[in-house]
Design a protein around this motif. Structure first.
Motif, short mmCIF file in Angstrom:
data_model
loop_
_atom_site.label_atom_id
_atom_site.label_comp_id
_atom_site.label_asym_id
_atom_site.label_seq_id
_atom_site.Cartn_x
_atom_site.Cartn_y
_atom_site.Cartn_z
N ARG A 17 11.21 -5.22 17.36
CA ARG A 17 12.71 -5.19 17.94
C ARG A 17 13.68 -6.06 17.09
N CYS A 82 9.89 4.58 20.32
CA CYS A 82 8.57 3.84 20.97
C CYS A 82 8.21 2.61 20.38
N THR A 83 8.15 2.28 19.15
CA THR A 83 7.71 0.90 18.40
C THR A 83 8.81 -0.12 18.87
N PHE A 85 10.45 0.17 21.84
CA PHE A 85 10.00 0.15 23.23
C PHE A 85 9.13 -0.84 23.49
N TRP A 86 8.16 -0.70 22.71
CA TRP A 86 6.81 -1.16 22.99
C TRP A 86 6.66 -2.62 22.27
N ASN A 87 7.57 -2.70 21.62
CA ASN A 87 7.59 -4.23 20.58
C ASN A 87 6.44 -4.28 19.84
N VAL A 88 6.04 -3.42 19.33
CA VAL A 88 4.72 -3.54 18.27
C VAL A 88 4.77 -4.48 17.19
N TRP A 107 0.82 -7.39 19.93
CA TRP A 107 0.94 -6.21 20.98
C TRP A 107 0.69 -5.14 20.02
N PHE A 109 -0.19 -0.71 19.82
CA PHE A 109 0.38 0.70 20.51
C PHE A 109 -0.45 0.81 21.57
N PRO A 110 0.15 1.47 22.71
CA PRO A 110 -0.64 1.51 24.06
C PRO A 110 -1.88 2.18 23.91
N ARG A 114 -4.55 -2.17 23.09
CA ARG A 114 -2.93 -2.39 22.97
C ARG A 114 -2.98 -3.97 22.82
N ARG A 115 -3.69 -4.91 23.35
CA ARG A 115 -3.64 -6.42 22.96
C ARG A 115 -4.73 -6.68 21.96
#
Length: 185
Positions: A17, A82-83, A85-88, A107, A109-110, A114-115
């Motif tokens: 982000r 998407c990256t 939004f997910w704050n990869v 974090w 990708f889903p 993910r973790r």
């Protein structure tokens, strides 16, 4: 933003982000949408939007290529959104001298992984390593060498805002905190 006491050091890592990611994903979305509109207009043989004149563009082969670039750009733009939004890539590094443990959390990708959570013992750390590559695409990365595990990056590999002095100061403070030597590559 960091937090530090006598025995615990927590360093927060910024993920995807960033303002530059927002800017490029927005520009890529608008550009690919323009390509797709021109390709669709050439297929229909009329202007969908008057800003993009398409009467001189034949559908075969120019319109097909422009539609392909528009669709590919929309896929790349959605990947960037998407990256964001997910704050990869966001997470933290926690160094605890009292317990003798280092925790690295990120974090991803889903999905199943993910973790990303890594634990190490402080006594297994060989050194703190600074990698400074000069040139057109210069980068400065801070690594932690761990016995049997290799090197683990502690800073982002695409973080160009750290000056050589700042990365050295960060490495010195961390090496002093963990009581390990520093290597420079």
């Amino acid at each position: 933003m960091n937090w530090r006491s006598n025995s615990i050091w927590i360093e927060f890592i910024r993920g995807s982000r960033k303002i530059s990611n927002f800017f490029w994903s927005f520009i890529l979305f608008l550009g690919s949408l323009g390509f797709l509109v021109v390709g669709t207009s050439s297929y229909l043989s009329r202007n969908i939007i008057s800003i993009f004149p398409s009467q001189k563009i034949l559908f075969f082969p120019q319109g097909i290529i422009m539609s392909f670039y528009g669709i590919a750009g929309l896929f790349m733009s959605s990947y960037l959104w998407c990256t964001i939004f997910w704050n990869v890539g966001s997470g933290y590094n926690q160094f605890d001298r009292k317990k003798g443990i280092i925790c690295i959390f990120r974090w991803g990708f889903p999905g199943l992984n993910r973790r990303i959570f890594l634990n190490f013992l402080i006594k297994d750390i060989q050194s703190i390593r600074i990698q400074d590559k000069a040139g057109f695409y210069s980068r400065r990365v801070l690594y932690m060498e761990i016995r049997g595990q290799g090197s683990i990056p502690l800073t982002r590999t695409d973080d160009h805002f750290l000056t050589p002095r700042e990365i050295e100061q960060k490495a010195v403070k961390l090496a002093y905190f963990l009581c390990v030597p520093i290597e420079v590559f």
